[in-house]
Write a protein that holds these residues in place. Sequence first.
Motif, PDB file in Angstrom:
ATOM      1  N   VAL A   7      -6.111  -4.998   7.810  1.00  0.00           N
ATOM      2  CA  VAL A   7      -7.330  -4.931   8.617  1.00  0.00           C
ATOM      3  C   VAL A   7      -6.938  -5.064  10.078  1.00  0.00           C
ATOM      4  O   VAL A   7      -6.240  -6.005  10.459  1.00  0.00           O
ATOM      5  N   ASP A   8      -7.368  -4.123  10.873  1.00  0.00           N
ATOM      6  CA  ASP A   8      -7.134  -4.170  12.314  1.00  0.00           C
ATOM      7  C   ASP A   8      -8.203  -5.079  12.929  1.00  0.00           C
ATOM      8  O   ASP A   8      -9.352  -4.678  13.086  1.00  0.00           O
ATOM      9  N   ARG A   9      -7.820  -6.306  13.234  1.00  0.00           N
ATOM     10  CA  ARG A   9      -8.804  -7.276  13.730  1.00  0.00           C
ATOM     11  C   ARG A   9      -9.415  -6.846  15.057  1.00  0.00           C
ATOM     12  O   ARG A   9     -10.532  -7.242  15.379  1.00  0.00           O
ATOM     13  N   ALA A  10      -8.696  -6.060  15.816  1.00  0.00           N
ATOM     14  CA  ALA A  10      -9.226  -5.600  17.106  1.00  0.00           C
ATOM     15  C   ALA A  10     -10.375  -4.614  16.907  1.00  0.00           C
ATOM     16  O   ALA A  10     -11.243  -4.480  17.775  1.00  0.00           O
ATOM     17  N   ARG A  11     -10.377  -3.933  15.773  1.00  0.00           N
ATOM     18  CA  ARG A  11     -11.433  -2.957  15.497  1.00  0.00           C
ATOM     19  C   ARG A  11     -12.556  -3.540  14.651  1.00  0.00           C
ATOM     20  O   ARG A  11     -13.683  -3.046  14.700  1.00  0.00           O
ATOM     21  N   CYS A  12     -12.265  -4.557  13.858  1.00  0.00           N
ATOM     22  CA  CYS A  12     -13.251  -5.124  12.933  1.00  0.00           C
ATOM     23  C   CYS A  12     -14.476  -5.623  13.690  1.00  0.00           C
ATOM     24  O   CYS A  12     -14.360  -6.352  14.675  1.00  0.00           O
ATOM     25  N   LEU A  13     -15.647  -5.227  13.205  1.00  0.00           N
ATOM     26  CA  LEU A  13     -16.919  -5.606  13.814  1.00  0.00           C
ATOM     27  C   LEU A  13     -17.542  -6.825  13.143  1.00  0.00           C
ATOM     28  O   LEU A  13     -18.606  -7.280  13.559  1.00  0.00           O
ATOM     29  N   GLY A  14     -16.904  -7.303  12.087  1.00  0.00           N
ATOM     30  CA  GLY A  14     -17.419  -8.475  11.390  1.00  0.00           C
ATOM     31  C   GLY A  14     -18.661  -8.204  10.563  1.00  0.00           C
ATOM     32  O   GLY A  14     -19.454  -9.111  10.323  1.00  0.00           O
ATOM     33  N   ALA A  49     -14.168  -0.082  -0.032  1.00  0.00           N
ATOM     34  CA  ALA A  49     -14.360  -0.891   1.174  1.00  0.00           C
ATOM     35  C   ALA A  49     -13.809  -0.169   2.399  1.00  0.00           C
ATOM     36  O   ALA A  49     -14.454  -0.142   3.464  1.00  0.00           O
ATOM     37  N   ALA A  50     -12.640   0.428   2.254  1.00  0.00           N
ATOM     38  CA  ALA A  50     -12.053   1.155   3.384  1.00  0.00           C
ATOM     39  C   ALA A  50     -12.948   2.327   3.785  1.00  0.00           C
ATOM     40  O   ALA A  50     -13.160   2.590   4.977  1.00  0.00           O
ATOM     41  N   ASP A  51     -13.496   3.018   2.781  1.00  0.00           N
ATOM     42  CA  ASP A  51     -14.392   4.147   3.058  1.00  0.00           C
ATOM     43  C   ASP A  51     -15.666   3.680   3.772  1.00  0.00           C
ATOM     44  O   ASP A  51     -16.226   4.410   4.595  1.00  0.00           O
ATOM     45  N   SER A  52     -16.113   2.489   3.435  1.00  0.00           N
ATOM     46  CA  SER A  52     -17.408   2.009   3.926  1.00  0.00           C
ATOM     47  C   SER A  52     -17.319   1.239   5.232  1.00  0.00           C
ATOM     48  O   SER A  52     -18.352   0.948   5.842  1.00  0.00           O
ATOM     49  N   CYS A  53     -16.129   0.906   5.671  1.00  0.00           N
ATOM     50  CA  CYS A  53     -15.984   0.125   6.903  1.00  0.00           C
ATOM     51  C   CYS A  53     -16.488   0.949   8.091  1.00  0.00           C
ATOM     52  O   CYS A  53     -15.973   2.034   8.353  1.00  0.00           O
ATOM     53  N   PRO A  54     -17.482   0.448   8.818  1.00  0.00           N
ATOM     54  CA  PRO A  54     -18.044   1.233   9.922  1.00  0.00           C
ATOM     55  C   PRO A  54     -17.099   1.370  11.108  1.00  0.00           C
ATOM     56  O   PRO A  54     -17.316   2.215  11.978  1.00  0.00           O
ATOM     57  N   THR A  61      -2.394   1.681   2.002  1.00  0.00           N
ATOM     58  CA  THR A  61      -1.259   2.576   1.826  1.00  0.00           C
ATOM     59  C   THR A  61      -0.628   2.361   0.458  1.00  0.00           C
ATOM     60  O   THR A  61      -0.698   1.275  -0.119  1.00  0.00           O
ATOM     61  N   ASP A  62      -0.026   3.416  -0.032  1.00  0.00           N
ATOM     62  CA  ASP A  62       0.707   3.386  -1.293  1.00  0.00           C
ATOM     63  C   ASP A  62       2.080   3.979  -1.010  1.00  0.00           C
ATOM     64  O   ASP A  62       2.191   5.172  -0.715  1.00  0.00           O
ATOM     65  N   ALA A  63       3.094   3.143  -1.069  1.00  0.00           N
ATOM     66  CA  ALA A  63       4.462   3.580  -0.781  1.00  0.00           C
ATOM     67  C   ALA A  63       4.547   4.268   0.579  1.00  0.00           C
ATOM     68  O   ALA A  63       5.228   5.286   0.737  1.00  0.00           O
ATOM     69  N   GLY A  64       3.834   3.721   1.539  1.00  0.00           N
ATOM     70  CA  GLY A  64       3.889   4.228   2.904  1.00  0.00           C
ATOM     71  C   GLY A  64       2.934   5.355   3.203  1.00  0.00           C
ATOM     72  O   GLY A  64       2.779   5.762   4.360  1.00  0.00           O
ATOM     73  N   GLU A  65       2.285   5.876   2.183  1.00  0.00           N
ATOM     74  CA  GLU A  65       1.318   6.963   2.377  1.00  0.00           C
ATOM     75  C   GLU A  65      -0.103   6.392   2.481  1.00  0.00           C
ATOM     76  O   GLU A  65      -0.511   5.596   1.624  1.00  0.00           O
ATOM     77  N   VAL A  66      -0.823   6.792   3.522  1.00  0.00           N
ATOM     78  CA  VAL A  66      -2.190   6.315   3.686  1.00  0.00           C
ATOM     79  C   VAL A  66      -3.074   6.964   2.626  1.00  0.00           C
ATOM     80  O   VAL A  66      -3.166   8.192   2.539  1.00  0.00           O
ATOM     81  N   ILE A  67      -3.742   6.112   1.828  1.00  0.00           N
ATOM     82  CA  ILE A  67      -4.632   6.614   0.784  1.00  0.00           C
ATOM     83  C   ILE A  67      -6.072   6.188   1.028  1.00  0.00           C
ATOM     84  O   ILE A  67      -6.983   6.604   0.331  1.00  0.00           O
ATOM     85  N   GLY A  68      -6.287   5.318   2.007  1.00  0.00           N
ATOM     86  CA  GLY A  68      -7.654   4.925   2.346  1.00  0.00           C
ATOM     87  C   GLY A  68      -7.725   4.502   3.795  1.00  0.00           C
ATOM     88  O   GLY A  68      -6.758   3.939   4.315  1.00  0.00           O
ATOM     89  N   PRO A  69      -8.817   4.797   4.494  1.00  0.00           N
ATOM     90  CA  PRO A  69     -10.003   5.432   3.937  1.00  0.00           C
ATOM     91  C   PRO A  69      -9.742   6.896   3.544  1.00  0.00           C
ATOM     92  O   PRO A  69      -8.869   7.549   4.102  1.00  0.00           O
ATOM     93  N   ARG A  70     -10.545   7.319   2.563  1.00  0.00           N
ATOM     94  CA  ARG A  70     -10.442   8.704   2.093  1.00  0.00           C
ATOM     95  C   ARG A  70     -11.287   9.601   2.994  1.00  0.00           C
ATOM     96  O   ARG A  70     -12.254   9.141   3.590  1.00  0.00           O
TER      97      ARG A  70
END
Length: 71
Positions: A7-14, A49-54, A61-70
């Motif tokens: 989670v990027d805390r700088a971007r998180c809106l809480g 959750a990643a898809d729904s984060c505003p 990531t899965d083995a270095g590949e970003v899989i979410g958000p989709r």
Amino acid sequence: MAWEVSVDRARCLGSGICTALAAGHFAMADEHSRPRAGRIAPDEAVLDAADSCPAGAITVTDAGEVIGPRD
Ligand code: SF4
């Protein structure tokens, strides 16, 4: 196989959406979300959750590949 969650805390809106959708994987601290664990067994709820984060603050990531958000 393990996924990595951040989670990027700088971007998180809480908003708390991630903790509502995947309480087992996210917790609020100081009005920001944090992953309960950086490496997890695959769980669709984390991708939801990643898809729904505003703020687009959650990355999965899965083995270095970003899989979410989709897309
Ligand atoms: S859904 Fe996104 S903006 Fe909301 S608390 Fe979680 S990481 Fe932060």
